[in-house]
Write a protein that holds these residues in place. Structure first.
Motif, PDB file in Angstrom:
ATOM      1  N   ASN A   1      27.599  76.618  75.031  1.00 31.93           N
ATOM      2  CA  ASN A   1      26.299  76.832  74.389  1.00 31.93           C
ATOM      3  C   ASN A   1      26.583  77.405  73.005  1.00 31.93           C
ATOM      4  N   GLY A   2      26.154  76.672  71.972  1.00 28.75           N
ATOM      5  CA  GLY A   2      26.421  77.098  70.603  1.00 28.75           C
ATOM      6  C   GLY A   2      25.675  78.355  70.215  1.00 28.75           C
ATOM      7  N   TYR A   3      24.750  78.783  71.073  1.00 29.52           N
ATOM      8  CA  TYR A   3      24.010  80.003  70.767  1.00 29.52           C
ATOM      9  C   TYR A   3      24.285  81.100  71.776  1.00 29.52           C
ATOM     10  N   ALA A   4      24.560  82.277  71.286  1.00 20.02           N
ATOM     11  CA  ALA A   4      24.631  83.480  72.112  1.00 20.02           C
ATOM     12  C   ALA A   4      24.062  84.600  71.246  1.00 20.02           C
ATOM     13  N   LEU A   5      23.309  85.476  71.856  1.00 17.44           N
ATOM     14  CA  LEU A   5      22.705  86.581  71.110  1.00 17.44           C
ATOM     15  C   LEU A   5      23.778  87.322  70.297  1.00 17.44           C
ATOM     16  N   GLY A   6      23.543  87.491  69.008  1.00 13.59           N
ATOM     17  CA  GLY A   6      24.479  88.240  68.171  1.00 13.59           C
ATOM     18  C   GLY A   6      25.657  87.424  67.656  1.00 13.59           C
ATOM     19  N   HIS A   7      25.621  86.107  67.878  1.00 12.61           N
ATOM     20  CA  HIS A   7      26.800  85.297  67.550  1.00 12.61           C
ATOM     21  C   HIS A   7      27.112  85.260  66.058  1.00 12.61           C
ATOM     22  N   ALA A   8      26.081  85.254  65.220  1.00 10.47           N
ATOM     23  CA  ALA A   8      26.323  85.154  63.781  1.00 10.47           C
ATOM     24  C   ALA A   8      27.013  86.426  63.269  1.00 10.47           C
ATOM     25  N   ASP A   9      26.512  87.576  63.682  1.00  7.74           N
ATOM     26  CA  ASP A   9      27.104  88.842  63.230  1.00  7.74           C
ATOM     27  C   ASP A   9      28.553  88.964  63.689  1.00  7.74           C
ATOM     28  N   LEU A  10      28.789  88.612  64.959  1.00  9.81           N
ATOM     29  CA  LEU A  10      30.146  88.725  65.491  1.00  9.81           C
ATOM     30  C   LEU A  10      31.117  87.846  64.695  1.00  9.81           C
ATOM     31  N   THR A  11      30.669  86.636  64.372  1.00 10.32           N
ATOM     32  CA  THR A  11      31.553  85.692  63.681  1.00 10.32           C
ATOM     33  C   THR A  11      31.803  86.125  62.236  1.00 10.32           C
ATOM     34  N   LEU A  12      30.759  86.567  61.559  1.00 14.96           N
ATOM     35  CA  LEU A  12      30.949  87.027  60.179  1.00 14.96           C
ATOM     36  C   LEU A  12      31.852  88.262  60.144  1.00 14.96           C
ATOM     37  N   ASP A  13      31.765  89.078  61.181  1.00  9.58           N
ATOM     38  CA  ASP A  13      32.639  90.254  61.262  1.00  9.58           C
ATOM     39  C   ASP A  13      34.116  89.867  61.400  1.00  9.58           C
ATOM     40  N   ILE A  14      34.375  88.764  62.102  1.00  8.36           N
ATOM     41  CA  ILE A  14      35.769  88.305  62.193  1.00  8.36           C
ATOM     42  C   ILE A  14      36.280  87.950  60.798  1.00  8.36           C
TER      43      ILE A  14
END
Lengths: 344, 344
Positions: free
Chosen positions: B315-328
């Motif tokens: 599933n390409g969506y998970a709550l908070g996914h954008a923040d987690l990825t930008l943090d990487i």
């Protein structure tokens, strides 16, 4: 005695390096490797998609069907329909157990059902005795091989064999429901009126307790009526699961916007992925048993509507699945009577 | 102002009753409904499968590609490739926020990336300014609509826009890894050397602690070398994931027969389902991000080898996914530098 591979790769003739299921041709010599079991076959339970294809291609002429089945097994060394790719199961009697077969409790003379697909089971048919057009079963004088990783169930003495076979065929479904559903859950079973669906309904009703809901969405009026009569759901909706917004609106009328914790999809028609996803709450779970499920429709669909749900590929195997399913047949007289009428 | 449906069904022109993604044609009139957002588009990030198809069909002639893209959007009201069915994402500036759009913190002038597929996003292109053949990005003078259920991320000021876009495109993957992997786990990431794979590796390494393992199986020598250099795995195997027994043997050499707790499949070639299943331990989990995954191969495959594993549809969506990825991207200088070189 030669040493065999756990997954049966030693029986693959072509193409080399693959596993028995995707293989074109298996070695069906009926002398066992050290970790195999030899079975005297009594009845093949051909997978419904495969049986329907063969029946159609032969205009339901059993002589022609016999010829076609013998030709498939002669060519491939297994009963895997070349059009549908699917197999089925078998029942038979254990003739020999290899010294390194993992379960040495299995005895010569035990009556077993194999729970792995015929699409990966080495098979040699000497003679077909009868083809039953109404329940997809083929009685035969044949032998088969079970690999070390192969699943089977010893047939119980208190349930007629062919009834056990019909139920075991879908044993994975209620076992997965048993794991997923918790007390108080709202569960929707799409296509709840079929064989696998009814077993799922029964198990869900056992788990939800007094405050949960089991909502069945079923296309067939007759199947829906049966579910009601047998008390296998708290709510029954007759509807077309491919009509996304209709099902969504009617299910949310019952559940409110918070919708379902667990959705079980048992429908054997395409394009019901979005319906399943939309009626699932965030962090809920959709379990797809339907072999008509499209991976990409599910994956892109959930992202497209911003649903944070777990979507699970139906696994026909779960530890303890055979016992759990046979227990349903023992406990539910209604399901037992119905299955006897429909499938035996 | 007209009231819109949360999922955008009010924009579906044909066939009626479906959702925007499966629809043939959307209404791309650029005046908003009460719960929509209007976006001035800057850049379309076309999905790789779609871009490759268009580039191939036009022999990489950008004038012809421009014509083809304009014709698709003109006909369908959205940038959904009719051959691949896929879309992509976009970045742009918020022009208008409907009074009933759920997040009223979103402001006119905010720079955002949409995290829902272009395959369901109403789009009108006035002019294509540039097509970048190396990173699948199309700069355009265009407008788009975001539905109430539509996901987006406000672009951060500390990361270049196109780098953020490249990372957000696969944001779901590391977010799911974050949920699945626990301390001490043995994780295998098949196809770990690509964009999504590297983010998964990073997140898995964060979670496993001192006693866990992250094993990468990667086809490309160069990608494998990068993973080693960046310290994104504990073990790196160069191999062909379609060769089931080879990968199985080499992974179990590292893990022992008990094999992996979590397997993440990021490979974009068919027939790697069995490899993933065989290296997963009983009651372990396989997460399929690969859009080349076959539902039936996975479902029948696990049953065929008697593996009691959970197989999850990516599933390409998970709550908070954008923040987690930008943090990487913020934390890993190595990944940031590499992504800038490769995708910006």
């Amino acid at each position: 005695m030669n040493k065999g591979n756990k997954y049966g790769t030693h029986r693959v003739l072509e193409p080399k390096g693959t596993l028995p299921q995707p293989a074109q041709k298996l070695d069906n010599t009926m002398s066992i490797y050290d970790n195999e079991v030899l079975i005297d076959v009594q009845t093949l339970n051909i997978d419904s998609a495969s049986f329907t294809q063969i029946k159609g291609a032969c205009n339901a002429d059993t002589a022609k069907m016999e010829e076609m089945i013998l030709s498939i097994v002669g060519e491939r060394g297994k009963m895997q329909n070349p059009v549908t790719g699917s197999g089925g199961m078998l029942i038979g009697t254990v003739k020999e157990v290899g010294p390194n077969f993992p379960n040495q409790n299995l005895k010569v003379g035990d009556k077993i059902a194999t729970l792995v697909s015929l699409s990966l089971t080495p098979l040699k048919i000497n003679k077909i005795k009868n083809i039953n057009l109404s329940n997809d079963q083929v009685d035969a004088d044949a032998q088969a091989i079970l690999f070390a990783s192969g699943l089977y169930a010893v047939l119980p003495s208190d349930i007629p064999e062919k009834l056990a076979l019909a139920a075991l065929d879908v044993a994975g479904a209620p076992a997965q429901v048993d794991r997923l559903v918790k007390e108080g859950d709202t569960v929707c079973i799409i296509g709840g009126g079929g064989k696998s669906g009814m077993l799922c309904c029964y198990q869900a009703m056992q788990k939800i307790g007094p405050n949960g809901k089991v909502i069945v969405v079923e296309y067939s009026e007759e199947n829906a009526r049966r579910i009601k009569e047998l008390g296998l759901a708290t709510h029954v909706l007759v509807g077309d699961a491919t009509n996304v917004m209709d099902v969504y609106n009617r299910v949310t009328e019952i559940t409110g916007e918070d919708s379902c914790d667990v959705v079980i999809n048992n429908v054997n028609v395409p394009s019901t992925e979005m319906t399943s996803i939309l009626i699932t709450k965030n962090r809920g779970c959709v379990y797809f048993f339907s072999m008509a499920t499209s991976f990409s429709k599910a994956a892109l669909g959930a992202e497209g509507v911003g649903k944070d749900v777990d979507m699970i590929v139906g696994n026909g195997y779960a530890l303890g699945h055979a016992d759990l399913t046979l227990d349903i047949i023992r406990k539910s007289e209604g399901i037992r009577d119905l299955f006897e009428k429909l499938y035996v």
